[in-house]
Design an enzyme around this catalytic site. Sequence first.
Site, short mmCIF file in Angstrom:
data_model
loop_
_atom_site.label_atom_id
_atom_site.label_comp_id
_atom_site.label_asym_id
_atom_site.label_seq_id
_atom_site.Cartn_x
_atom_site.Cartn_y
_atom_site.Cartn_z
CD GLU A 1 -8.77 -1.96 7.30
OE1 GLU A 1 -9.57 -2.09 6.36
OE2 GLU A 1 -7.56 -1.72 7.13
NE ARG B 1 -2.16 -4.57 -0.93
CZ ARG B 1 -1.80 -3.87 0.15
NH1 ARG B 1 -0.70 -4.19 0.80
NH2 ARG B 1 -2.51 -2.85 0.57
CG ASP C 1 1.78 -2.99 10.01
OD1 ASP C 1 2.67 -2.28 9.49
OD2 ASP C 1 1.11 -3.81 9.36
CD GLU D 1 -16.89 11.41 22.92
OE1 GLU D 1 -16.89 11.47 21.67
OE2 GLU D 1 -16.51 12.33 23.64
N GLY E 1 6.13 -2.06 3.60
CA GLY E 1 5.86 -2.58 4.94
C GLY E 1 6.36 -4.02 5.07
CG ASP E 2 5.15 -7.80 7.89
OD1 ASP E 2 6.33 -8.03 8.17
OD2 ASP E 2 4.20 -8.57 8.17
CG HIS F 1 -8.16 2.96 -0.43
ND1 HIS F 1 -9.16 2.09 -0.08
CD2 HIS F 1 -7.08 2.21 -0.75
CE1 HIS F 1 -8.70 0.86 -0.19
NE2 HIS F 1 -7.45 0.89 -0.60
CB VAL F 2 -9.94 9.32 2.48
CG1 VAL F 2 -9.58 10.48 3.35
CG2 VAL F 2 -10.96 9.74 1.43
N GLY G 1 -9.61 13.59 20.77
CA GLY G 1 -10.52 13.62 21.92
C GLY G 1 -11.74 12.73 21.73
NE ARG H 1 -7.33 -5.72 5.44
CZ ARG H 1 -6.67 -5.92 4.31
NH1 ARG H 1 -5.80 -6.89 4.21
NH2 ARG H 1 -6.87 -5.15 3.29
N GLY I 1 0.83 -1.20 0.00
CA GLY I 1 0.00 0.00 0.00
C GLY I 1 0.86 1.25 0.00
CG ASP J 1 -1.63 -0.52 8.09
OD1 ASP J 1 -2.38 0.41 7.75
OD2 ASP J 1 -1.72 -1.68 7.63
CG HIS K 1 -19.03 15.80 20.72
ND1 HIS K 1 -19.04 17.02 21.36
CD2 HIS K 1 -18.00 15.10 21.24
CE1 HIS K 1 -18.05 17.05 22.22
NE2 HIS K 1 -17.41 15.91 22.18
CB THR L 1 3.00 0.68 6.08
OG1 THR L 1 1.65 0.42 6.51
CG2 THR L 1 3.91 0.37 7.24
NE ARG M 1 16.77 15.84 -6.77
CZ ARG M 1 16.02 16.92 -6.87
NH1 ARG M 1 15.97 17.79 -5.89
NH2 ARG M 1 15.33 17.14 -7.98
#
Length: 326
Positions: free
Chosen positions: A229, A79, A136, A194, A109-110, A256-257, A192, A178, A18, A134, A222, A132, A32
């Site tokens: 996820e 991938r 992770d 909850e 990543g991994d 993916h945002v 902040g 994940r 990713g 994540d 609020h 990554t 460079r």
Amino acid sequence: MERENIKMESIAVLCSGGDAPGMNAALRAVVRTAIFNGMRIYGIHDGYRGLIDNDIEELKVSSVSDIMQRGGTVLGSARSERFRHEEGQQRAYEVLKEHDIDGLIVLGGDGSFKGALDLQEKGMQVIGIPCTIDNDLGYTTYTIGFLTAVETVLDAVGRLRDTSSSHGIGVIVEVMGRHCGDIALFAGLAGGAEAVIVPEVEFDLDELERKITNGEKRGKKHQIIIKAEGVQRTEEICRILEERTGIDFRTTILGHVQRGGAPSALDRILASRMGSLAVELLVQKKTGVAIATNGSELHYVSMEEAVNTPHKFNTDIYRVMRELSI
Ligand code: F6P
């Protein structure tokens, strides 16, 4: 790690897995620094897939101009299913040798680092740069892209809080990760929230219900819950909370945002430093390592250690987050 009798004249770089904001800044630094040190530098398109398909070009100083502020990766990432098999790995190694490439820098990543290890076993000199969103990878405190992704989540949380307060509704924000709750955890503390719901901690529905109803009694309008996820279905939790609290809940899946957007200053700096160090290490013929940071200084560990160090959930941040969201 130190190998005296190897040559290091031509190197290559690829992005795998990713994409993460800051990959471009790392690429710029790699290219460079290589040119600064008189090396030839090749860019491999679309990760290991491009390597197998010989999709390689030589990069110049100008190839990486005007990219450090951009999200994604100008080289493309992927991938690759074929690279999971010995045949694909062998082909990838041969392509590197056909181009007379002495060292390979892998941004990812991994899974990407495991791929680098496979090539290392065939004789390639490799260096890993952790990229990554994540966060992770257990061997480094931060990975490139993580803090930018947290900023992106925070921006969304701010907007959701406005509408949540206006209507007295609750919002469950699903973020990426994940198997790793770091995005949820950091955004939860900084935003902040909850509560955060992460794969590393079994979540207590009774406690959550208590928190929400106590907040409501205090006049809180609020309710922001940030959920990784990898834990249970967001819609399910939404329904259960509505039933238990009588409050209207909505879900927002950021998806993916979180992967795109301009990298933060910290990620650009981290990426530039890591990219530069990766090439420096190749110049010094220290290979088979992955670059890490403890949050301020850079260091490196063997690729094996990088791949085998499990991510440690930050229970102290989790504790603070829980205490502050009573
Ligand atoms: O590893 C980065 C990541 O964004 C994860 O957080 C997420 O679970 C996954 O990639 C999504 O992968 P894809 O883009 O293949 O759907």
